[in-house]
Design an enzyme around this catalytic site. Structure first.
Site, PDB file in Angstrom:
ATOM      1  N   LYS A   1       0.840  -1.210   0.000  1.00 32.27           N
ATOM      2  CA  LYS A   1       0.000   0.000   0.000  1.00 32.27           C
ATOM      3  C   LYS A   1       0.875   1.260   0.000  1.00 32.27           C
ATOM      4  CE  LYS A   1      -2.042  -1.289   3.860  1.00 32.27           C
ATOM      5  NZ  LYS A   1      -1.394  -2.587   4.113  1.00 32.27           N
TER       6      LYS A   1
ATOM      7  N   ARG B   1      -9.765   0.154   8.816  1.00 36.83           N
ATOM      8  CA  ARG B   1      -9.419  -1.250   9.051  1.00 36.83           C
ATOM      9  C   ARG B   1     -10.514  -1.991   9.816  1.00 36.83           C
ATOM     10  NH1 ARG B   1      -3.228  -0.272   8.768  1.00 36.83           N
ATOM     11  NH2 ARG B   1      -2.364  -2.308   9.003  1.00 36.83           N
TER      12      ARG B   1
ATOM     13  N   ARG C   1      11.492  -5.883   4.894  1.00 37.04           N
ATOM     14  CA  ARG C   1      11.231  -4.449   4.666  1.00 37.04           C
ATOM     15  C   ARG C   1      12.199  -3.570   5.452  1.00 37.04           C
ATOM     16  NH1 ARG C   1       5.242  -2.207   5.320  1.00 37.04           N
ATOM     17  NH2 ARG C   1       5.298  -3.301   7.319  1.00 37.04           N
TER      18      ARG C   1
ATOM     19  N   ARG D   1      11.293  -1.332  11.106  1.00 34.25           N
ATOM     20  CA  ARG D   1      10.200  -1.123  12.046  1.00 34.25           C
ATOM     21  C   ARG D   1      10.258  -2.168  13.158  1.00 34.25           C
ATOM     22  NH1 ARG D   1       4.819  -0.417   8.528  1.00 34.25           N
ATOM     23  NH2 ARG D   1       4.003  -1.626  10.285  1.00 34.25           N
TER      24      ARG D   1
ATOM     25  N   ARG E   1      -0.653  -9.633  13.105  1.00 33.91           N
ATOM     26  CA  ARG E   1      -1.195  -8.599  12.207  1.00 33.91           C
ATOM     27  C   ARG E   1      -2.029  -9.238  11.108  1.00 33.91           C
ATOM     28  NH1 ARG E   1       4.411  -5.898  11.223  1.00 33.91           N
ATOM     29  NH2 ARG E   1       3.449  -4.666   9.594  1.00 33.91           N
TER      30      ARG E   1
HETATM   31  P1  ADP Z   1       2.183  -1.930   3.185  1.00 38.85           P
HETATM   32  O1  ADP Z   1       2.217  -0.412   3.150  1.00 38.85           O
HETATM   33  O2  ADP Z   1       0.974  -2.493   2.521  1.00 38.85           O
HETATM   34  O3  ADP Z   1       2.412  -2.484   4.552  1.00 38.85           O
HETATM   35  P2  ADP Z   1       4.779  -1.738   1.805  1.00 38.85           P
HETATM   36  O4  ADP Z   1       4.503  -0.834   0.656  1.00 38.85           O
HETATM   37  O5  ADP Z   1       5.534  -1.187   2.947  1.00 38.85           O
HETATM   38  O6  ADP Z   1       3.417  -2.429   2.294  1.00 38.85           O
HETATM   39  O7  ADP Z   1       5.535  -3.030   1.218  1.00 38.85           O
HETATM   40  C1  ADP Z   1       5.967  -4.097   2.085  1.00 38.85           C
HETATM   41  C2  ADP Z   1       7.345  -4.607   1.605  1.00 38.85           C
HETATM   42  O8  ADP Z   1       7.180  -5.281   0.352  1.00 38.85           O
HETATM   43  C3  ADP Z   1       8.376  -3.505   1.361  1.00 38.85           C
HETATM   44  O9  ADP Z   1       9.635  -3.998   1.738  1.00 38.85           O
HETATM   45  C4  ADP Z   1       8.292  -3.250  -0.157  1.00 38.85           C
HETATM   46  O10 ADP Z   1       9.531  -2.789  -0.684  1.00 38.85           O
HETATM   47  C5  ADP Z   1       7.953  -4.637  -0.682  1.00 38.85           C
HETATM   48  N1  ADP Z   1       7.083  -4.622  -1.878  1.00 38.85           N
HETATM   49  C6  ADP Z   1       6.094  -3.729  -2.165  1.00 38.85           C
HETATM   50  N2  ADP Z   1       5.493  -4.054  -3.336  1.00 38.85           N
HETATM   51  C7  ADP Z   1       6.102  -5.185  -3.785  1.00 38.85           C
HETATM   52  C8  ADP Z   1       5.934  -6.019  -4.947  1.00 38.85           C
HETATM   53  N3  ADP Z   1       5.000  -5.781  -5.877  1.00 38.85           N
HETATM   54  N4  ADP Z   1       6.750  -7.103  -5.079  1.00 38.85           N
HETATM   55  C9  ADP Z   1       7.687  -7.370  -4.122  1.00 38.85           C
HETATM   56  N5  ADP Z   1       7.890  -6.625  -3.026  1.00 38.85           N
HETATM   57  C10 ADP Z   1       7.123  -5.543  -2.846  1.00 38.85           C
HETATM   58  P1  ADP Z   2       1.125  -2.497   7.830  1.00 35.59           P
HETATM   59  O1  ADP Z   2       2.467  -2.528   7.225  1.00 35.59           O
HETATM   60  O2  ADP Z   2       0.837  -3.622   8.763  1.00 35.59           O
HETATM   61  O3  ADP Z   2       0.015  -2.247   6.871  1.00 35.59           O
HETATM   62  P2  ADP Z   2       0.723   0.046   9.259  1.00 35.59           P
HETATM   63  O4  ADP Z   2       1.909   0.929   9.248  1.00 35.59           O
HETATM   64  O5  ADP Z   2      -0.446   0.418   8.417  1.00 35.59           O
HETATM   65  O6  ADP Z   2       1.256  -1.379   8.927  1.00 35.59           O
HETATM   66  O7  ADP Z   2       0.207  -0.151  10.744  1.00 35.59           O
HETATM   67  C1  ADP Z   2       1.082  -0.506  11.792  1.00 35.59           C
HETATM   68  C2  ADP Z   2       0.260  -0.752  13.069  1.00 35.59           C
HETATM   69  O8  ADP Z   2      -0.420   0.457  13.427  1.00 35.59           O
HETATM   70  C3  ADP Z   2      -0.840  -1.798  12.933  1.00 35.59           C
HETATM   71  O9  ADP Z   2      -0.361  -3.115  13.188  1.00 35.59           O
HETATM   72  C4  ADP Z   2      -1.831  -1.329  14.013  1.00 35.59           C
HETATM   73  O10 ADP Z   2      -1.366  -1.675  15.321  1.00 35.59           O
HETATM   74  C5  ADP Z   2      -1.735   0.179  13.901  1.00 35.59           C
HETATM   75  N1  ADP Z   2      -2.719   0.746  12.924  1.00 35.59           N
HETATM   76  C6  ADP Z   2      -2.431   1.402  11.765  1.00 35.59           C
HETATM   77  N2  ADP Z   2      -3.552   1.799  11.146  1.00 35.59           N
HETATM   78  C7  ADP Z   2      -4.583   1.380  11.925  1.00 35.59           C
HETATM   79  C8  ADP Z   2      -6.001   1.468  11.817  1.00 35.59           C
HETATM   80  N3  ADP Z   2      -6.609   2.076  10.774  1.00 35.59           N
HETATM   81  N4  ADP Z   2      -6.737   0.905  12.816  1.00 35.59           N
HETATM   82  C9  ADP Z   2      -6.173   0.314  13.879  1.00 35.59           C
HETATM   83  N5  ADP Z   2      -4.845   0.183  14.035  1.00 35.59           N
HETATM   84  C10 ADP Z   2      -4.042   0.721  13.069  1.00 35.59           C
END
Ligand code: ADP
Ligand code: ADP
Length: 209
Positions: free
Chosen positions: A14, A89, A123, A155, A166
């Site tokens: 995302k 969420r 990541r 992280r 998660r």
């Molecule tokens: P989210 O915001 O949904 O938690 P991230 O954008 O942080 O996810 O992506 C999670 C990890 O996967 C990061 O290390 C990112 O570089 C990697 N990643 C994102 N998109 C892809 C993809 N299409 N293929 C492989 N790795 C990816």
């Molecule tokens: P991810 O890579 O898991 O998508 P985020 O950075 O979006 O991670 O979220 C990290 C943590 O922050 C989640 O595991 C949760 O504890 C909290 N969090 C983030 N967004 C929300 C939300 N919309 N509702 C509840 N908890 C949240």
């Protein structure tokens, strides 16, 4: 004000996609995860309350999240709408969101569970500019980060144990939103288990860009 939601399990991509499509959509990215991490770092009352939930891989209570969003969308850059990343969420969060903005598209980035663990555990980001990388799939270029001042950050919750919590929070509390938004006719499924650029192209197409 009309907004877009980027939806999907932890590690689906995302944040990566938000970064890439921001210029085309013209909408600022609003990540509740980033906002909560900033609050934890600054030790605000919200941060102190959220910290334990985040470390355990559980969702932070809806009341905290909804208040964060209410404040965030009052800022001037949100006047034409925003691109939500990781929000809503839960159903109560989606209900609250419907009262404050018109959601036009929900983009669901779909990645199978077995791929999520390797995505999360590999990541890292640049602590200077926030860009997100992956040690295998998307490493920082040999020439360095585009900001010119790369410093690796991981992280605290990106570990094998937390990722499983998660993922179950996602399946139990977040995935019911798919049906909710599907019924509204604004839900777009995108195969997120492909190259990053292909996914961006499909998202922009779904958004009509
Ligand atoms: P989210 O915001 O949904 O938690 P991230 O954008 O942080 O996810 O992506 C999670 C990890 O996967 C990061 O290390 C990112 O570089 C990697 N990643 C994102 N998109 C892809 C993809 N299409 N293929 C492989 N790795 C990816
Ligand atoms: P991810 O890579 O898991 O998508 P985020 O950075 O979006 O991670 O979220 C990290 C943590 O922050 C989640 O595991 C949760 O504890 C909290 N969090 C983030 N967004 C929300 C939300 N919309 N509702 C509840 N908890 C949240």
């Amino acid at each position: 004000m009309s907004s877009i939601v980027l939806f999907g399990p932890p590690g689906a991509g995302k944040g990566t996609q938000a970064e890439r499509i921001m210029i085309s959509t013209g909408l600022p990215q609003v990540s509740t995860g980033d906002m909560l991490r900033a609050a934890v770092k600054e030790q605000t009352p919200t941060g102190l309350e959220a910290k334990g939930y985040m470390e355990a891989g559980q969702l932070v209570p809806d009341s905290i999240i909804i208040e964060l969003i209410r404040q965030r969308i009052k800022l001037p850059d949100a006047i034409d709408g925003v691109m939500f990343d990781g929000f809503p969420r839960t159903i109560p969060q989606a209900e609250a969101l419907a009262e404050i903005t018109d959601v036009t598209h929900v983009i669901a980035i779909e990645v199978p569970d077995e791929k999520i663990v390797e995505r999360i555990c590999g990541r890292y980001s640049c602590s200077n500019c926030g860009l997100v990388f992956h040690e295998t799939f998307n490493p920082v270029p040999e020439s360095g980060c585009t900001c010119g001042n790369f410093e690796e950050k991981r992280r605290a919750d990106d570990n094998q144990d937390t990722v499983l919590s998660r993922l179950s929070a996602y399946h139990e509390q977040t995935s019911p939103l798919a049906e909710w938004y599907d019924n509204l006719g604004i839900f777009h499924r995108i195969d997120g288990d492909r190259a990053i650029d292909l996914i961006s192209t499909d998202i922009l197409e779904a958004l009509g860009n």
